[in-house]
Design a protein around this motif. Structure first.
Motif, PDB file in Angstrom:
ATOM      1  N   UNK A 456      21.402  17.106  88.429  1.00 16.58           N
ATOM      2  CA  UNK A 456      22.582  16.821  88.880  1.00 16.58           C
ATOM      3  C   UNK A 456      22.884  15.174  88.916  1.00 16.58           C
ATOM      4  N   UNK A 457      24.045  14.843  88.593  1.00 14.43           N
ATOM      5  CA  UNK A 457      24.349  13.376  88.534  1.00 14.43           C
ATOM      6  C   UNK A 457      23.982  12.790  87.492  1.00 14.43           C
ATOM      7  N   UNK A 458      23.568  13.333  86.431  1.00 15.26           N
ATOM      8  CA  UNK A 458      22.922  12.761  85.245  1.00 15.26           C
ATOM      9  C   UNK A 458      23.677  13.276  83.863  1.00 15.26           C
ATOM     10  N   UNK A 459      24.381  12.021  83.290  1.00 15.14           N
ATOM     11  CA  UNK A 459      25.080  12.415  82.140  1.00 15.14           C
ATOM     12  C   UNK A 459      24.243  11.672  80.975  1.00 15.14           C
ATOM     13  N   UNK A 460      24.697  11.980  79.674  1.00 13.20           N
ATOM     14  CA  UNK A 460      24.165  11.151  78.691  1.00 13.20           C
ATOM     15  C   UNK A 460      25.295  11.351  77.479  1.00 13.20           C
ATOM     16  N   UNK A 461      25.230  10.497  76.549  1.00 14.44           N
ATOM     17  CA  UNK A 461      25.985  10.126  75.642  1.00 14.44           C
ATOM     18  C   UNK A 461      25.189   9.216  74.160  1.00 14.44           C
ATOM     19  N   UNK A 462      25.768   9.524  72.989  1.00 14.22           N
ATOM     20  CA  UNK A 462      25.105   8.732  71.970  1.00 14.22           C
ATOM     21  C   UNK A 462      24.121   9.618  71.187  1.00 14.22           C
ATOM     22  N   UNK A 477      28.592  11.102  61.785  1.00 15.82           N
ATOM     23  CA  UNK A 477      28.420  12.061  62.804  1.00 15.82           C
ATOM     24  C   UNK A 477      28.073  11.028  64.150  1.00 15.82           C
ATOM     25  N   UNK A 478      27.401  10.225  64.098  1.00 15.15           N
ATOM     26  CA  UNK A 478      26.772   9.660  65.404  1.00 15.15           C
ATOM     27  C   UNK A 478      27.864   8.758  66.094  1.00 15.15           C
ATOM     28  N   UNK A 479      28.687   8.027  65.380  1.00 17.71           N
ATOM     29  CA  UNK A 479      29.690   7.263  66.127  1.00 17.71           C
ATOM     30  C   UNK A 479      30.751   8.179  66.529  1.00 17.71           C
ATOM     31  N   UNK A 480      31.011   9.136  65.738  1.00 19.98           N
ATOM     32  CA  UNK A 480      31.906   9.995  66.383  1.00 19.98           C
ATOM     33  C   UNK A 480      31.676  10.507  67.645  1.00 19.98           C
ATOM     34  N   UNK A 481      30.318  11.143  67.661  1.00 18.80           N
ATOM     35  CA  UNK A 481      29.850  11.699  69.071  1.00 18.80           C
ATOM     36  C   UNK A 481      29.439  10.467  69.966  1.00 18.80           C
ATOM     37  N   UNK A 482      29.250   9.333  69.682  1.00 21.40           N
ATOM     38  CA  UNK A 482      29.306   8.218  70.855  1.00 21.40           C
ATOM     39  C   UNK A 482      30.542   7.945  71.531  1.00 21.40           C
ATOM     40  N   UNK A 483      31.579   8.062  70.473  1.00 17.20           N
ATOM     41  CA  UNK A 483      33.074   7.848  71.237  1.00 17.20           C
ATOM     42  C   UNK A 483      33.405   9.284  71.900  1.00 17.20           C
ATOM     43  N   UNK A 484      33.033  10.478  71.405  1.00 18.02           N
ATOM     44  CA  UNK A 484      33.654  11.685  72.030  1.00 18.02           C
ATOM     45  C   UNK A 484      32.767  12.134  73.352  1.00 18.02           C
ATOM     46  N   UNK A 485      31.194  11.856  73.266  1.00 19.68           N
ATOM     47  CA  UNK A 485      30.644  12.170  74.396  1.00 19.68           C
ATOM     48  C   UNK A 485      30.680  10.903  75.407  1.00 19.68           C
ATOM     49  N   UNK A 486      30.789   9.778  75.001  1.00 20.53           N
ATOM     50  CA  UNK A 486      30.981   8.711  75.753  1.00 20.53           C
ATOM     51  C   UNK A 486      32.099   8.807  76.766  1.00 20.53           C
ATOM     52  N   UNK A 487      33.334   9.429  76.207  1.00 22.98           N
ATOM     53  CA  UNK A 487      34.426   9.635  76.916  1.00 22.98           C
ATOM     54  C   UNK A 487      34.363  10.906  77.828  1.00 22.98           C
TER      55      UNK A 487
END
Ligand SMILES: Cc1cc2nc3c(=O)[nH]c(=O)nc-3n(C[C@H](O)[C@H](O)[C@H](O)COP(=O)(O)OP(=O)(O)OC[C@H]3O[C@@H](n4cnc5c(N)ncnc54)[C@H](O)[C@@H]3O)c2cc1C
Length: 501
Positions: A456-462, A477-487
């Motif tokens: 709980x309360x823990x998120x991740x991105x990149x 693949x990575x920068x796309x995921x950084x942008x998407x999961x960053x948002x």
């Protein structure tokens, strides 16, 4: 680590790491009204995250359903179970990246490159865009995408605390994350998070204990930041996270020049084209890869993010890895064509970790590039069997004359004979751009727990705990995921109330 207060400082959302993923999470949470604090362990003026070394490619699904099918096919090759909600979230959100960048003012162009694994269904539902130079903070050099994202964060005055290293996640008695224990100039600080913590601290490229323990071959040399030491993996493990993708990475053959002062690897430019493939308007010069028996073993150059898979095999009786190192053998035309390593990104790029002379002469003088007159002389320099190398070159040249590589089916457009008498060589090692392993995430960018459900309360991105597995879908693949999961992480952390999870 149990701690529910008091805290030295508190914010709604605490983001760990100021690479592309951390910045996008911070900007998104900020724009939704959250008070955001970013902790970045490096100093402000020499900040080198992987995002800064990058070339700026990002993949874009052009058809979400078919991109989902492609991602499923990539996982199936390794027998990996697909989380359908996660894959759909990836496809939908990465498809939304161009509109998000347009809205925020980042120029980009479609390169026309498709998904990498052409034999899998849906590869043509992926295209690859590249960020173009645009607004960036004064004095910034490096990937245009990272420069642009820094500009976005600076325009919003998002608080970044430089030189602050997150060490451990703080939790309450139920295991829900309450904040972060960080170190700054030898002092410990407890930073509370009212809504959530976003782990965006990159991978473990510069953590030899983790690369040796988890990657399927040693050594592996990465050609980016030396600061991603797996802190996010260690913090997540302590908080009960489930790990995934620790044993895979998008890889290729890399060169290495530790005498330069930079101890990572560097990509090579096989054709002297300034890109991965040969230049469209010119026949590439002669280049081959050989193993320790001086024989070719695959069609050069191999898939851009999977060529390393062909060199993992061990000779169990001889207790050696015959393809580590692999030898890159090339002729005078390749030596003369361009720098042997890319200078548009990576350590010899704008970040300037590695100085490389325009004509490769300085590196030859320093002994980094081996040279020999005739196959026997270059073989001796490399410690290879001279007769075997001579036979390999003769056989390869015969394939070139015939216009077909009868051994490995190399692209005929690249079958240029090796022209002697002078040959050059470099040892190449397993390597690549970044690791993928780390805490598993779900479609809401929540870190999943070994006990089931989210931490709980823990998120991740990149790249930390990337959803990409054995097979990387395409360049970018990575920068796309950084942008998407960053948002996604920024949105959900901003909306989260700490007691509700
Ligand atoms: C040469 C090169 C070219 C590449 N080209 C591309 C490309 O064109 N397209 C693509 O998709 N990918 C590319 N990649 C991969 C891509 O750049 C990275 O995977 C991606 O940028 C990772 O972003 P990130 O935000 O997850 O991590 P990073 O950008 O590495 O940022 C992580 C940040 O976290 C900080 N940090 C680490 N530990 C802590 C801690 N304990 N506390 C606080 N802060 C911490 C680090 O200092 C760093 O600033 C390339 C990589 C390289 C090296």
């Amino acid at each position: 680590m149990f701690h529910t207060g008091p805290f030295d400082r508190t914010a709604d959302v605490v983001v760990l790491g100021y690479g592309d993923a951390g910045i996008v999470a911070a900007v998104t949470a900020h724009d939704l009204g959250a008070e955001v604090l970013v902790l970045e362990k490096q100093g402000r003026y020499d900040h080198r995250p992987n995002s800064r070394y990058a070339a700026g490619f990002f993949l874009v699904p052009t058809d979400v359903d078919r991109a989902v099918a492609y991602a499923e096919a990539l996982y199936a090759v390794n027998g990996e179970t697909v989380d359908p909600a996660l894959i759909r979230a990836w496809a939908e959100e990465t498809a939304a990246n161009p509109a998000w960048l347009d809205e925020h003012g980042c120029a980009h162009a479609d390169t026309g490159i498709l998904g990498e694994h052409h034999i899998l269904p849906g590869h043509d539902a992926i295209t690859v865009h590249k960020a173009l130079p645009g607004p960036r903070p004064a004095g910034y050099t490096g990937c245009p995408m990272h420069g642009f994202l820094r500009h976005l964060a600076e325009r919003r005055d998002i608080e970044v605390r430089w030189g602050v290293r997150a060490r451990w996640l703080l939790t309450d008695a139920s295991g829900a994350v309450t904040g972060v224990l960080a170190e700054h100039e030898g002092r410990v600080e407890r930073i509370g998070a009212r809504r959530g913590v976003v782990l965006a601290s990159g991978g473990f490229e510069a953590a030899p204990d983790l690369t040796t323990q988890y990657l399927p071959v040693t050594p592996v040399h990465f050609y980016g930041t030396r600061h991603n030491t797996g802190d996010g993996v260690r913090m997540a493990v302590e908080a009960g996270a489930e790990l995934w993708h620790m044993n895979v990475w998008p890889g290729h053959f890399v060169a290495r020049f530790p005498d330069s002062g930079y101890d990572g690897g560097t990509a090579i430019d096989l054709w002297g084209s300034g890109r991965f493939g040969p230049a469209p308007d010119r026949r590439p010069p002669g280049s081959i890869f050989v193993d320790g028996s001086a024989r070719r073993f695959q069609a050069e150059p191999g898939p851009q993010h999977a060529a390393h898979l062909g060199l993992l095999a061990m000779d169990a009786a001889g207790l050696s890895r015959p393809r580590v190192p692999t030898w890159w053998i090339f002729d005078q035309a390749r030596f003369d064509a361009a720098t042997l390593v890319p200078t548009y990104s990576g350590p010899a790029g704008p970040v300037g970790d590695l100085e490389w002379s325009p004509g490769n002469e300085e590196e030859l003088r320093r002994g980094w590039i081996l040279m020999g007159d005739g196959p026997a002389e270059i073989a001796e320099q490399c410690g290879l069997d001279p007769d075997a190398l001579e036979a390999t070159i003769a056989r390869y040249n015969a394939h070139c004359a015939a216009g077909a590589d009868a051994d490995f089916g190399r692209d005929p457009a690249t079958l240029t004979p090796l022209a002697g008498p002078r040959y050059y060589a470099l040892p190449l090692w397993p390597g690549g751009s970044h690791t993928l392993g780390g805490p598993r995430r779900d479609e809401h960018a929540r870190v999943t727990s070994v006990r089931g459900g989210p931490v709980r309360n823990l998120y991740s991105a990149g790249e930390l705990g990337s959803l990409h597995g054995l097979l990387y879908p395409a360049g970018g693949g990575s920068i796309a995921e950084c942008l998407a999961f960053g948002r996604i992480a920024g949105r959900n952390a901003a909306a989260n109330m700490i007691t509700g999870g």
